[in-house]
Design a protein around this motif. Structure first.
Motif, PDB file in Angstrom:
ATOM      1  N   ASP A   9       0.857  -1.190   0.000  1.00 42.49           N
ATOM      2  CA  ASP A   9       0.000   0.000   0.000  1.00 42.49           C
ATOM      3  C   ASP A   9       0.889   1.234   0.000  1.00 42.49           C
ATOM      4  OD1 ASP A   9      -2.212   1.659   0.137  1.00 42.49           O
ATOM      5  OD2 ASP A   9      -2.293   1.583   2.330  1.00 42.49           O
ATOM      6  N   ARG A  10       0.762   2.064  -1.030  1.00 39.90           N
ATOM      7  CA  ARG A  10       1.630   3.234  -1.145  1.00 39.90           C
ATOM      8  C   ARG A  10       0.792   4.495  -1.349  1.00 39.90           C
ATOM      9  NH1 ARG A  10       3.955   0.312  -5.249  1.00 39.90           N
ATOM     10  NH2 ARG A  10       3.872   2.122  -6.656  1.00 39.90           N
ATOM     11  N   PRO A  11       0.191   5.021  -0.287  1.00 43.37           N
ATOM     12  CA  PRO A  11      -0.558   6.281  -0.415  1.00 43.37           C
ATOM     13  C   PRO A  11       0.403   7.434  -0.672  1.00 43.37           C
ATOM     14  CG  PRO A  11      -0.342   5.678   1.892  1.00 43.37           C
ATOM     15  CD  PRO A  11       0.188   4.513   1.105  1.00 43.37           C
ATOM     16  N   ARG A  12      -0.122   8.571  -1.102  1.00 40.60           N
ATOM     17  CA  ARG A  12       0.710   9.742  -1.378  1.00 40.60           C
ATOM     18  C   ARG A  12       1.559  10.088  -0.161  1.00 40.60           C
ATOM     19  NH1 ARG A  12       0.178  15.377  -0.634  1.00 40.60           N
ATOM     20  NH2 ARG A  12       1.381  16.588  -2.156  1.00 40.60           N
ATOM     21  N   LEU A  43      11.782   6.979  -4.560  1.00 43.64           N
ATOM     22  CA  LEU A  43      12.248   8.059  -5.418  1.00 43.64           C
ATOM     23  C   LEU A  43      11.319   8.227  -6.618  1.00 43.64           C
ATOM     24  CD1 LEU A  43      14.271  10.222  -6.174  1.00 43.64           C
ATOM     25  CD2 LEU A  43      15.729   8.444  -7.162  1.00 43.64           C
ATOM     26  N   SER A  44      10.912   7.114  -7.208  1.00 42.57           N
ATOM     27  CA  SER A  44      10.009   7.177  -8.356  1.00 42.57           C
ATOM     28  C   SER A  44       8.666   7.784  -7.982  1.00 42.57           C
ATOM     29  CB  SER A  44       9.799   5.771  -8.935  1.00 42.57           C
ATOM     30  OG  SER A  44       8.898   5.801 -10.017  1.00 42.57           O
ATOM     31  N   ASP A  45       8.099   7.363  -6.849  1.00 43.42           N
ATOM     32  CA  ASP A  45       6.802   7.893  -6.415  1.00 43.42           C
ATOM     33  C   ASP A  45       6.902   9.358  -6.021  1.00 43.42           C
ATOM     34  OD1 ASP A  45       5.783   5.399  -6.875  1.00 43.42           O
ATOM     35  OD2 ASP A  45       5.488   4.870  -4.771  1.00 43.42           O
ATOM     36  N   CYS A  46       8.027   9.745  -5.438  1.00 47.29           N
ATOM     37  CA  CYS A  46       8.253  11.147  -5.078  1.00 47.29           C
ATOM     38  C   CYS A  46       8.246  12.016  -6.335  1.00 47.29           C
ATOM     39  CB  CYS A  46       9.582  11.272  -4.331  1.00 47.29           C
ATOM     40  SG  CYS A  46      10.042  12.965  -3.887  1.00 47.29           S
ATOM     41  N   PRO A 180       1.301  15.289   2.567  1.00 51.00           N
ATOM     42  CA  PRO A 180      -0.161  15.305   2.713  1.00 51.00           C
ATOM     43  C   PRO A 180      -0.585  16.335   3.763  1.00 51.00           C
ATOM     44  CG  PRO A 180       0.698  13.058   2.791  1.00 51.00           C
ATOM     45  CD  PRO A 180       1.880  13.973   2.891  1.00 51.00           C
ATOM     46  N   ASP A 181      -1.801  16.836   3.657  1.00 51.96           N
ATOM     47  CA  ASP A 181      -2.272  17.873   4.569  1.00 51.96           C
ATOM     48  C   ASP A 181      -2.125  17.472   6.031  1.00 51.96           C
ATOM     49  OD1 ASP A 181      -2.930  19.442   2.415  1.00 51.96           O
ATOM     50  OD2 ASP A 181      -5.065  18.936   2.435  1.00 51.96           O
TER      51      ASP A 181
END
Length: 222
Positions: A9-12, A43-46, A180-181
């Motif tokens: 699971d990779r949320p923002r 790194l890719s998701d960032c 995230p907020d």
């Protein structure tokens, strides 16, 4: 968290928990974001998250700020299929340059420079740094790019703290960050709940790249 592990699971912003706390005391930055670069998926998701606001933006060139902005900036440029321009600390380039004075996070007066043979009118530039604390470094980079006639179409960093300078950048330029907020308050107080997973750590005192603007000569790793 294992620096190389990739969760299902990779949320923002999941990769922000990879950032390591200061264990060396107040002469150093309060955290080391660069640990997340060790994880290929992080790194890719960032990079994906940072580019989200710019999907419909015309970008000709990515510029990264010395030194940690070089890592993220190069990764973003590669993803976009664009070139990368290094904005250096003054005194490192052996070609003709334009300089810009600024005060960094520790209120020290410094100079940055950029080569004269790349930036020009009509060029759309995305500016990248690892972290924005007071905003002084990024504002100087914006000024430098614009003085040479190019257009800053956006600003990207892992985090933009809610300092006066950080808010100015958000108000005046399209900007992106990975926070995230629900985590912004932790960033602004410079203490992440995820640090608990690292066990005991040394006392830390502020970051921008990052260290508190209060105190003596702080060593930044950002």
């Amino acid at each position: 968290m294992d620096a190389l592990a990739v969760p299902e699971d990779r949320p923002r912003g999941w990769y922000l928990s990879l950032m390591a706390p200061n264990t060396k005391g107040p002469r150093f930055a309060w955290l080391d974001p660069s640990r997340l670069y060790c994880n290929h998926q992080a790194l890719s998701d960032c990079v994906t998250d940072l580019l989200q606001p710019f999907q419909n933006t015309s970008i000709d060139l990515v510029a990264g700020i010395d030194a940690m902005g070089f890592i993220l900036g190069s990764a973003i440029a590669t993803r976009l299929g664009k070139g990368f321009l290094a904005i250096r600390k003054a005194g490192h380039l052996c070609v003709q340059t334009k300089e810009q004075a600024y005060k960094d996070y520790s209120s020290c007066q410094k100079l940055m420079e950029v080569r004269l043979d790349v930036l020009r009118a009509g060029l759309n530039v995305l500016l990248v740094d690892q972290w924005i604390e007071t905003g002084g470094t990024m504002k100087a980079a914006i000024t430098l790019v614009e003085k040479l006639g190019a257009t800053v179409v956006g600003v990207a960093a892992i985090a933009i703290e809610n300092s006066n300078g950080g808010r100015w950048i958000k108000d005046n330029y399209t900007s992106s960050h990975c926070v995230p907020d629900e985590l912004q308050a932790q960033i602004d107080r410079q203490d992440l709940d995820s640090f608990k997973s690292f066990g005991s750590r040394g006392s830390a005192s502020g970051p921008e790249g990052m260290s508190s603007p209060v105190g003596g000569n702080l060593i930044s790793t950002l």
